[in-house]
Scaffold this motif. Structure first.
Motif, PDB file in Angstrom:
ATOM      1  N   ALA A  66       0.821  -1.219   0.000  1.00 30.26           N
ATOM      2  CA  ALA A  66       0.000   0.000   0.000  1.00 30.26           C
ATOM      3  C   ALA A  66       0.853   1.266   0.000  1.00 30.26           C
ATOM      4  O   ALA A  66       0.334   2.363  -0.213  1.00 30.26           O
ATOM      5  CB  ALA A  66      -0.916  -0.001   1.224  1.00 30.26           C
ATOM      6  N   VAL A 174      -2.315  -2.124   9.567  1.00 32.67           N
ATOM      7  CA  VAL A 174      -3.272  -2.516   8.519  1.00 32.67           C
ATOM      8  C   VAL A 174      -3.552  -1.288   7.653  1.00 32.67           C
ATOM      9  O   VAL A 174      -3.929  -0.233   8.159  1.00 32.67           O
ATOM     10  CB  VAL A 174      -4.591  -3.025   9.161  1.00 32.67           C
ATOM     11  CG1 VAL A 174      -5.621  -3.336   8.085  1.00 32.67           C
ATOM     12  CG2 VAL A 174      -4.300  -4.232  10.030  1.00 32.67           C
ATOM     13  N   ASP A 176      -5.758  -0.824   4.852  1.00 34.37           N
ATOM     14  CA  ASP A 176      -6.819  -1.108   3.873  1.00 34.37           C
ATOM     15  C   ASP A 176      -7.853   0.020   3.919  1.00 34.37           C
ATOM     16  O   ASP A 176      -7.679   0.996   4.658  1.00 34.37           O
ATOM     17  CB  ASP A 176      -7.437  -2.500   4.111  1.00 34.37           C
ATOM     18  CG  ASP A 176      -7.964  -2.650   5.516  1.00 34.37           C
ATOM     19  OD1 ASP A 176      -8.038  -1.625   6.223  1.00 34.37           O
ATOM     20  OD2 ASP A 176      -8.302  -3.777   5.906  1.00 34.37           O
ATOM     21  N   SER A 177      -8.881  -0.111   3.141  1.00 36.15           N
ATOM     22  CA  SER A 177      -9.925   0.929   3.020  1.00 36.15           C
ATOM     23  C   SER A 177      -9.322   2.289   2.677  1.00 36.15           C
ATOM     24  O   SER A 177      -9.769   3.319   3.184  1.00 36.15           O
ATOM     25  CB  SER A 177     -10.738   1.061   4.316  1.00 36.15           C
ATOM     26  OG  SER A 177     -11.155  -0.186   4.766  1.00 36.15           O
ATOM     27  N   SER A 181      -5.747   6.279  -4.669  1.00 36.94           N
ATOM     28  CA  SER A 181      -4.727   5.423  -5.272  1.00 36.94           C
ATOM     29  C   SER A 181      -4.194   6.124  -6.520  1.00 36.94           C
ATOM     30  O   SER A 181      -4.876   6.981  -7.098  1.00 36.94           O
ATOM     31  CB  SER A 181      -5.319   4.066  -5.649  1.00 36.94           C
ATOM     32  OG  SER A 181      -6.305   4.242  -6.636  1.00 36.94           O
TER      33      SER A 181
END
Ligand SMILES: Cc1cc2nc3c(=O)[nH]c(=O)nc-3n(C[C@H](O)[C@H](O)[C@H](O)COP(=O)(O)OP(=O)(O)OC[C@H]3O[C@@H](n4cnc5c(N)ncnc54)[C@H](O)[C@@H]3O)c2cc1C
Length: 319
Positions: A66, A174, A176-177, A181
């Motif tokens: 990420a 973590v 995510d979400s 991008s």
């Protein structure tokens, strides 16, 4: 809580930005009073190799898919968890599009203040910031147990380290979400001359007053063997194309000589030209911030200055 000074490494497409080295020098100065170490924080994916020339005592490296490309979301989440776990005395970001994006969001997320547009630190650990577009300098103590600080270029010299610092891997939280991008990089228009490669630039700002006067800059640039570039108001007026824009939203230039005609020296402009070898400023306002970065300067009216210099250069060249 520690007295360490964190520096968030700014990098894009495999290149560490110069502002990172400026910040590391600033962090070194600040660490003399805080008593802590200089810690570079590197976020990325397989980017550990970028740590090699950082002038830091150690590097905290967070690796995650990420973090392969910069996004404010992912950077804020990764840094929030690191700052909460380690409570450094200060965290330095570039006063750049990237740094401002991250520092502002982190400030809101963590409820800690941002010191913006910091140029340098005093020997007793106070920050010195530019306000009102660089017309006023403000000095103060670092607020809160951990302060977020955005650093301008120009306060310290960008220098790489002599030996590779120790690198410590830190597990990524973590991630995510994420709301943003990178889809693609859009390369700048290359049909015009590339001002970032020119050794001699005649830069014009709002002080040029109207489109017709640009001819004075064209003639001077031609006599000097250089090219004309501009600050944003000139480009916004449509007087020159965006390929000639210098600064935050334009190009970063490093000519041997940058002759700034009628440019005030706002941080967004200076960000793009402060690494020029020699900056010469022509500005009727003796208090204009451009004189803070200029090696030579005059308060002459540029409309008088430009034709005189053009004539003298032509004469010196024998025609
Ligand atoms: C997100 C963001 C991004 C930005 N990106 C950029 C960027 O990439 N590049 C950029 O340049 N700006 C950028 N800006 C705008 C920036 O903040 C300034 O507004 C801009 O740089 C000011 O341009 P200037 O110096 O030409 O004009 P001004 O600030 O208006 O200064 C004009 C100067 O000319 C002098 N002057 C007037 N007449 C004469 C004369 N006859 N002879 C000599 N001197 C004279 C005046 O004293 C004055 O100092 C950005 C702003 C934001 C918010």
């Amino acid at each position: 809580m520690s007295q360490d000074i964190f520096v968030v490494v700014e990098h894009l497409r495999g290149q560490v930005a110069d502002i990172t080295h400026v910040m590391l020098a600033g962090a070194r100065a600040l660490s003399q009073t805080s008593g802590g170490g200089v810690v570079a924080v590197l976020l990325g994916k397989d980017a550990q190799g970028l740590a090699g020339n950082l002038a830091a005592d150690r590097v905290l490296y967070v690796d995650s898919p990420a973090l392969a490309e910069f996004t404010p979301d992912a950077y804020q989440l990764a840094l929030a968890s690191l700052i909460q776990a380690q409570s450094p005395r200060a965290v330095l970001f570039g006063h750049t599009s990237v740094g401002m994006d991250v520092a502002g969001g982190l400030s809101a997320k963590l409820g800690i203040p941002v010191v913006s547009s910091c140029r340098n630190f005093t020997a007793d650990g106070k920050f010195v910031c530019q306000i009102c577009g660089g017309k006023i300098m403000a000095e103060g103590d670092l607020p809160a147990p951990t302060a977020l600080i955005t650093m301008l270029a120009g306060g310290y010299k960008a220098e790489a380290g002599n030996q590779p610092p120790a690198v410590e891997a830190v597990a990524a939280p973590v991630l995510d979400s994420l709301r943003t991008s990178i889809k693609q990089y859009i390369e700048p228009d290359t049909s015009d001359v590339d001002i970032s490669k020119e050794p001699m630039l005649v830069a014009i700002g709002r002080g040029i007053q109207n489109k017709d006067n640009i001819e004075l800059a064209n003639e001077l640039a031609e006599a000097l063997g250089g090219q004309v570039c501009a600050s944003r108001p000139v480009v916004d007026q449509g007087w020159l194309p965006t390929t000639r824009l210098v600064g935050k939203s334009g190009k970063r230039v490093k000519p041997k000589v940058y002759l700034a005609l009628g440019i005030s020296g706002a941080p967004e402009h200076v960000e793009g030209m402060d690494e020029s070898d020699i900056i010469v400023a022509v500005n009727t306002d003796a208090n204009a911030p451009i004189f803070n970065v200029a090696k030579y300067g005059t308060t002459m009216d540029l409309l008088d200055f430009a034709p005189i210099l053009t004539e003298r250069v032509r004469n010196a060249k024998g025609g």
